[in-house]
Design a protein around this motif. Structure first.
Motif, PDB file in Angstrom:
ATOM      1  N   ASP A  53       0.814  -1.213   0.000  1.00  0.00           N
ATOM      2  CA  ASP A  53       0.000   0.000   0.000  1.00  0.00           C
ATOM      3  C   ASP A  53       0.849   1.264   0.000  1.00  0.00           C
ATOM      4  O   ASP A  53       0.535   2.228  -0.704  1.00  0.00           O
ATOM      5  N   MET A  54       1.930   1.275   0.763  1.00  0.00           N
ATOM      6  CA  MET A  54       2.758   2.477   0.796  1.00  0.00           C
ATOM      7  C   MET A  54       3.490   2.677  -0.525  1.00  0.00           C
ATOM      8  O   MET A  54       3.780   3.818  -0.908  1.00  0.00           O
ATOM      9  N   SER A  55       3.760   1.608  -1.249  1.00  0.00           N
ATOM     10  CA  SER A  55       4.377   1.748  -2.571  1.00  0.00           C
ATOM     11  C   SER A  55       3.439   2.500  -3.514  1.00  0.00           C
ATOM     12  O   SER A  55       3.872   3.376  -4.272  1.00  0.00           O
ATOM     13  N   VAL A  56       2.162   2.158  -3.468  1.00  0.00           N
ATOM     14  CA  VAL A  56       1.160   2.850  -4.293  1.00  0.00           C
ATOM     15  C   VAL A  56       1.017   4.298  -3.830  1.00  0.00           C
ATOM     16  O   VAL A  56       0.958   5.234  -4.637  1.00  0.00           O
ATOM     17  N   HIS A  57       0.956   4.501  -2.533  1.00  0.00           N
ATOM     18  CA  HIS A  57       0.810   5.840  -1.948  1.00  0.00           C
ATOM     19  C   HIS A  57       1.990   6.720  -2.363  1.00  0.00           C
ATOM     20  O   HIS A  57       1.812   7.872  -2.790  1.00  0.00           O
ATOM     21  N   HIS A  58       3.188   6.173  -2.258  1.00  0.00           N
ATOM     22  CA  HIS A  58       4.398   6.913  -2.628  1.00  0.00           C
ATOM     23  C   HIS A  58       4.413   7.258  -4.115  1.00  0.00           C
ATOM     24  O   HIS A  58       4.883   8.331  -4.495  1.00  0.00           O
ATOM     25  N   GLN A  59       3.930   6.345  -4.945  1.00  0.00           N
ATOM     26  CA  GLN A  59       3.974   6.577  -6.376  1.00  0.00           C
ATOM     27  C   GLN A  59       3.217   7.845  -6.744  1.00  0.00           C
ATOM     28  O   GLN A  59       3.653   8.625  -7.604  1.00  0.00           O
ATOM     29  N   GLN A  60       2.071   8.087  -6.104  1.00  0.00           N
ATOM     30  CA  GLN A  60       1.317   9.300  -6.416  1.00  0.00           C
ATOM     31  C   GLN A  60       2.048  10.557  -5.942  1.00  0.00           C
ATOM     32  O   GLN A  60       2.029  11.585  -6.618  1.00  0.00           O
ATOM     33  N   ALA A  61       2.715  10.468  -4.794  1.00  0.00           N
ATOM     34  CA  ALA A  61       3.485  11.622  -4.310  1.00  0.00           C
ATOM     35  C   ALA A  61       4.596  11.976  -5.297  1.00  0.00           C
ATOM     36  O   ALA A  61       4.857  13.159  -5.551  1.00  0.00           O
ATOM     37  N   VAL A  62       5.245  10.972  -5.837  1.00  0.00           N
ATOM     38  CA  VAL A  62       6.289  11.202  -6.837  1.00  0.00           C
ATOM     39  C   VAL A  62       5.681  11.867  -8.081  1.00  0.00           C
ATOM     40  O   VAL A  62       6.237  12.836  -8.612  1.00  0.00           O
ATOM     41  N   GLU A  63       4.530  11.367  -8.513  1.00  0.00           N
ATOM     42  CA  GLU A  63       3.875  11.926  -9.703  1.00  0.00           C
ATOM     43  C   GLU A  63       3.480  13.384  -9.474  1.00  0.00           C
ATOM     44  O   GLU A  63       3.718  14.245 -10.336  1.00  0.00           O
ATOM     45  N   MET A  64       2.883  13.679  -8.324  1.00  0.00           N
ATOM     46  CA  MET A  64       2.487  15.059  -8.025  1.00  0.00           C
ATOM     47  C   MET A  64       3.694  15.988  -8.014  1.00  0.00           C
ATOM     48  O   MET A  64       3.634  17.133  -8.484  1.00  0.00           O
ATOM     49  N   SER A  65       4.791  15.499  -7.462  1.00  0.00           N
ATOM     50  CA  SER A  65       5.996  16.323  -7.356  1.00  0.00           C
ATOM     51  C   SER A  65       6.595  16.624  -8.721  1.00  0.00           C
ATOM     52  O   SER A  65       7.065  17.744  -8.966  1.00  0.00           O
ATOM     53  N   PHE A  66       6.566  15.674  -9.627  1.00  0.00           N
ATOM     54  CA  PHE A  66       7.051  15.928 -10.987  1.00  0.00           C
ATOM     55  C   PHE A  66       6.136  16.901 -11.727  1.00  0.00           C
ATOM     56  O   PHE A  66       6.595  17.726 -12.524  1.00  0.00           O
ATOM     57  N   ILE A  67       4.838  16.818 -11.460  1.00  0.00           N
ATOM     58  CA  ILE A  67       3.896  17.733 -12.113  1.00  0.00           C
ATOM     59  C   ILE A  67       4.182  19.170 -11.698  1.00  0.00           C
ATOM     60  O   ILE A  67       4.317  20.068 -12.538  1.00  0.00           O
ATOM     61  N   VAL A  68       4.274  19.424 -10.379  1.00  0.00           N
ATOM     62  CA  VAL A  68       4.440  20.808  -9.929  1.00  0.00           C
ATOM     63  C   VAL A  68       5.809  21.352 -10.317  1.00  0.00           C
ATOM     64  O   VAL A  68       5.961  22.564 -10.522  1.00  0.00           O
ATOM     65  N   ARG A  69       6.776  20.487 -10.438  1.00  0.00           N
ATOM     66  CA  ARG A  69       8.109  20.945 -10.850  1.00  0.00           C
ATOM     67  C   ARG A  69       8.038  21.665 -12.195  1.00  0.00           C
ATOM     68  O   ARG A  69       8.771  22.634 -12.439  1.00  0.00           O
ATOM     69  N   ASP A  70       7.155  21.200 -13.075  1.00  0.00           N
ATOM     70  CA  ASP A  70       7.024  21.782 -14.405  1.00  0.00           C
ATOM     71  C   ASP A  70       5.972  22.879 -14.469  1.00  0.00           C
ATOM     72  O   ASP A  70       5.778  23.482 -15.537  1.00  0.00           O
ATOM     73  N   ARG A  71       5.273  23.139 -13.339  1.00  0.00           N
ATOM     74  CA  ARG A  71       4.187  24.123 -13.361  1.00  0.00           C
ATOM     75  C   ARG A  71       4.528  25.398 -12.593  1.00  0.00           C
ATOM     76  O   ARG A  71       3.711  26.306 -12.497  1.00  0.00           O
ATOM     77  N   THR A  72       5.722  25.463 -12.006  1.00  0.00           N
ATOM     78  CA  THR A  72       6.131  26.666 -11.278  1.00  0.00           C
ATOM     79  C   THR A  72       7.631  26.877 -11.410  1.00  0.00           C
ATOM     80  O   THR A  72       8.373  25.919 -11.650  1.00  0.00           O
ATOM     81  N   ARG A  73       8.054  28.111 -11.207  1.00  0.00           N
ATOM     82  CA  ARG A  73       9.476  28.433 -11.203  1.00  0.00           C
ATOM     83  C   ARG A  73       9.955  28.774  -9.790  1.00  0.00           C
ATOM     84  O   ARG A  73      11.129  29.127  -9.621  1.00  0.00           O
ATOM     85  N   ALA A 145      -3.032  23.748 -13.530  1.00  0.00           N
ATOM     86  CA  ALA A 145      -2.659  24.961 -12.802  1.00  0.00           C
ATOM     87  C   ALA A 145      -1.234  25.377 -13.140  1.00  0.00           C
ATOM     88  O   ALA A 145      -0.446  24.600 -13.674  1.00  0.00           O
ATOM     89  N   SER A 146      -0.900  26.612 -12.794  1.00  0.00           N
ATOM     90  CA  SER A 146       0.463  27.095 -12.991  1.00  0.00           C
ATOM     91  C   SER A 146       0.747  28.206 -11.991  1.00  0.00           C
ATOM     92  O   SER A 146      -0.169  28.777 -11.394  1.00  0.00           O
ATOM     93  N   GLY A 147       2.040  28.488 -11.799  1.00  0.00           N
ATOM     94  CA  GLY A 147       2.436  29.562 -10.911  1.00  0.00           C
ATOM     95  C   GLY A 147       1.967  29.351  -9.480  1.00  0.00           C
ATOM     96  O   GLY A 147       1.992  28.237  -8.948  1.00  0.00           O
ATOM     97  N   ARG A 148       1.519  30.460  -8.845  1.00  0.00           N
ATOM     98  CA  ARG A 148       1.094  30.402  -7.451  1.00  0.00           C
ATOM     99  C   ARG A 148      -0.059  29.432  -7.257  1.00  0.00           C
ATOM    100  O   ARG A 148      -0.121  28.728  -6.237  1.00  0.00           O
ATOM    101  N   GLU A 149      -0.982  29.363  -8.206  1.00  0.00           N
ATOM    102  CA  GLU A 149      -2.118  28.442  -8.089  1.00  0.00           C
ATOM    103  C   GLU A 149      -1.631  26.992  -7.989  1.00  0.00           C
ATOM    104  O   GLU A 149      -2.120  26.213  -7.161  1.00  0.00           O
TER     105      GLU A 149
END
Length: 208
Positions: A53-73, A145-149
């Motif tokens: 279960d934690m492997s699945v949980h962690h996978q989404q955290a990794v995905e979210m982190s890669f998304i925001v990396r490209d959506r803000t400076r 979303a992008s930037g502050r949002e």
């Protein structure tokens, strides 16, 4: 006059004594090795359930982190996202490696998430797979979303994600067998609680 044992006899006696001593030591070591041999958890154990279960949980955290990396400076958010993605990807690899070593499946069909914790319904609110996990709609909103949002949405989603992760890790600390997995779970509790406080401060600075 009666003579005592000769040199040859003493050598033989000494050899026998040493042989018995080494045999006893070997038996003790072998027994200790059997006692300390790695234990293979059952597929329905807390150890296996947490790893899955934690492997699945962690996978989404990794995905979210890669998304925001490209959506803000914003460097502080990007740095946090990198740390979370790197840490949780490594931990996920460890847990999947344990399942491989134990010869257990990474997915268990017909069993709801977090059943090993005694939770009847593993899912969280709004159709999330597990407590703290973002829904598909929330993930889509983060991608748009992008930037502050994007920063605020990521910090809010990751805060809830961490709270769910802490809850699950605490379950392993209570239920998993003593060893490296339980130690890892305690480390997750400590690290993610610290990051929750950090994200609360980052949200305040953004007026959220």
């Amino acid at each position: 006059m009666r003579r005592g044992p000769g040199r040859t006899q003493w050598a033989a006696i000494t050899a026998v004594a040493l042989a018995l001593l080494f045999a006893g030591g070997a038996f003790t070591v072998a027994s200790a090795e059997r006692d300390e041999a790695p234990r293979t958890p059952a597929t329905d154990s807390a150890d296996a359930g947490f790893a899955r279960d934690m492997s699945v949980h962690h996978q989404q955290a990794v995905e979210m982190s890669f998304i925001v990396r490209d959506r803000t400076r914003d460097e502080s958010v990007r740095r946090l996202a990198y740390d979370i993605a790197n840490t949780q990807a490594n931990q996920r690899g460890m847990m999947l490696g344990w399942l491989d070593m134990w010869g257990l499946p990474k997915l268990q069909s017909g069993v709801e998430p977090m059943t090993w914790m005694g939770m009847g319904t593993g899912g969280g609110a709004d159709g999330a797979l597990m407590p703290g996990m973002a829904t598909n709609a929330q993930m889509d909103a983060l991608r748009k979303a992008s930037g502050r949002e994007a920063e605020v949405l990521y910090l809010k989603l990751m805060t809830e994600h961490h709270k769910g992760g802490v809850h699950m890790a605490q379950g392993c600390v209570q239920k998993c067998a003593p060893g490296v997995e339980r130690d890892l779970a305690q480390g997750m509790v400590d690290a993610q609680q610290s990051e929750i406080l950090l994200m609360a401060d980052m949200l305040r600075k953004r007026g959220a």
